[in-house]
Design an enzyme around this catalytic site. Structure first.
Site, PDB file in Angstrom:
ATOM      1  N   THR A  48       0.842  -1.188   0.000  1.00  0.00           N
ATOM      2  CA  THR A  48       0.000   0.000   0.000  1.00  0.00           C
ATOM      3  C   THR A  48       0.881   1.242   0.000  1.00  0.00           C
ATOM      4  O   THR A  48       1.916   1.281   0.685  1.00  0.00           O
ATOM      5  CB  THR A  48      -0.975   0.023   1.200  1.00  0.00           C
ATOM      6  OG1 THR A  48      -1.750   1.229   1.158  1.00  0.00           O
ATOM      7  CG2 THR A  48      -0.269  -0.091   2.525  1.00  0.00           C
ATOM      8  N   GLU A  49       0.473   2.241  -0.806  1.00  0.00           N
ATOM      9  CA  GLU A  49       1.333   3.399  -1.044  1.00  0.00           C
ATOM     10  C   GLU A  49       1.708   4.158   0.217  1.00  0.00           C
ATOM     11  O   GLU A  49       2.723   4.849   0.255  1.00  0.00           O
ATOM     12  CB  GLU A  49       0.677   4.396  -2.010  1.00  0.00           C
ATOM     13  CG  GLU A  49       0.429   3.877  -3.397  1.00  0.00           C
ATOM     14  CD  GLU A  49      -1.024   3.553  -3.624  1.00  0.00           C
ATOM     15  OE1 GLU A  49      -1.649   4.159  -4.495  1.00  0.00           O
ATOM     16  OE2 GLU A  49      -1.534   2.665  -2.890  1.00  0.00           O
ATOM     17  N   ASN A  50       0.872   4.075   1.252  1.00  0.00           N
ATOM     18  CA  ASN A  50       1.183   4.837   2.457  1.00  0.00           C
ATOM     19  C   ASN A  50       2.221   4.158   3.347  1.00  0.00           C
ATOM     20  O   ASN A  50       2.564   4.685   4.396  1.00  0.00           O
ATOM     21  CB  ASN A  50      -0.090   5.142   3.258  1.00  0.00           C
ATOM     22  CG  ASN A  50      -0.828   3.900   3.678  1.00  0.00           C
ATOM     23  OD1 ASN A  50      -1.032   2.979   2.895  1.00  0.00           O
ATOM     24  ND2 ASN A  50      -1.259   3.851   4.929  1.00  0.00           N
TER      25      ASN A  50
END
Length: 223
Positions: A48-50
């Site tokens: 996930t990008e975060n």
């Protein structure tokens, strides 16, 4: 009214093509459902990008840890060996070609593989976000979507009319009616619903569908 797959069934079908051990990013919203349907004996590693790698299933209601969320701000759990990292490092993974698969939603997909999954205006998504990095950083880009809009207009088209997320980036599309590959800048039909004829499917598609070999039956479980 034409019978079609539900969003859950489309997500299930897309999940069947994810290889064991693949590093996978799922777009916000509808694509997140794909994580629920990993085939037995296979375990993808979700990114996930975060800043989480190898997150697990959603926690039970009331057991959420709101310091553990995905890019869509939904609570997640961690699998053994999960890792945390800076947002910049996360996008270095994406841009460096370290993801095997990205699965995204779409407003439009062109026969060339162009993708539009954001739009401007009062009902639009305010920005393209990390999707523009994902579509050119992942080794394989797939789309899950309804075959037509709520108004019945084709979402698979000859040329996109909305702002592009990426150019010539999509390789496979899982829709509510069919599974379609993009080969040599053309739509190639791989599977369709058994209840639908080729001509019916073509009438709901905004560009020519080619056939290369036998067309498989798009069959999914009741979910």
């Amino acid at each position: 009214m034409i019978a079609k797959l539900t969003s859950t069934q489309i997500a299930w079908r897309a999940a069947q093509d994810i290889e064991d051990g693949a590093y996978v990013n799922l777009g916000i919203g509808f694509p997140e459902m794909v994580a629920r349907f990993q085939p037995a004996g296979r375990q993808a590693i979700f990114h996930t990008e975060n800043g989480i790698l190898n997150f697990g299933e959603a926690p039970k209601k009331g057991e959420e840890d709101w310091d553990l969320i995905n890019a869509g701000k939904k609570a997640v759990t961690l699998n053994p060996g999960a890792a945390f990292f800076h947002h910049a490092d996360s996008f270095a993974m994406v841009r460096g070609g370290h993801l095997d698969v990205a699965i995204l939603g779409a407003y439009e997909v062109a026969e060339t593989g162009d993708l539009a999954n954001w739009s401007t205006g009062p009902k639009g998504v305010p920005a393209v976000g990390g999707a523009m990095d994902l579509v050119h950083g992942a080794k394989r880009v797939a789309v899950i979507t309804d075959h037509v809009t709520k108004e019945g207009c084709p979402k698979l088209v000859k040329n996109c009319s909305l702002p592009l997320t990426g150019v010539r980036c999509v390789t496979r599309i899982y829709t509510s009616l069919a599974v379609i590959d993009i080969v040599a800048l053309r739509f190639v039909l791989r599977e369709k619903l058994p209840s639908m004829s080729f001509d019916e499917l073509q009438s709901l598609t905004g560009a020519e569908l080619l056939v290369d070999g036998e067309i498989g039956l798009l069959t999914v479980p009741e979910l």
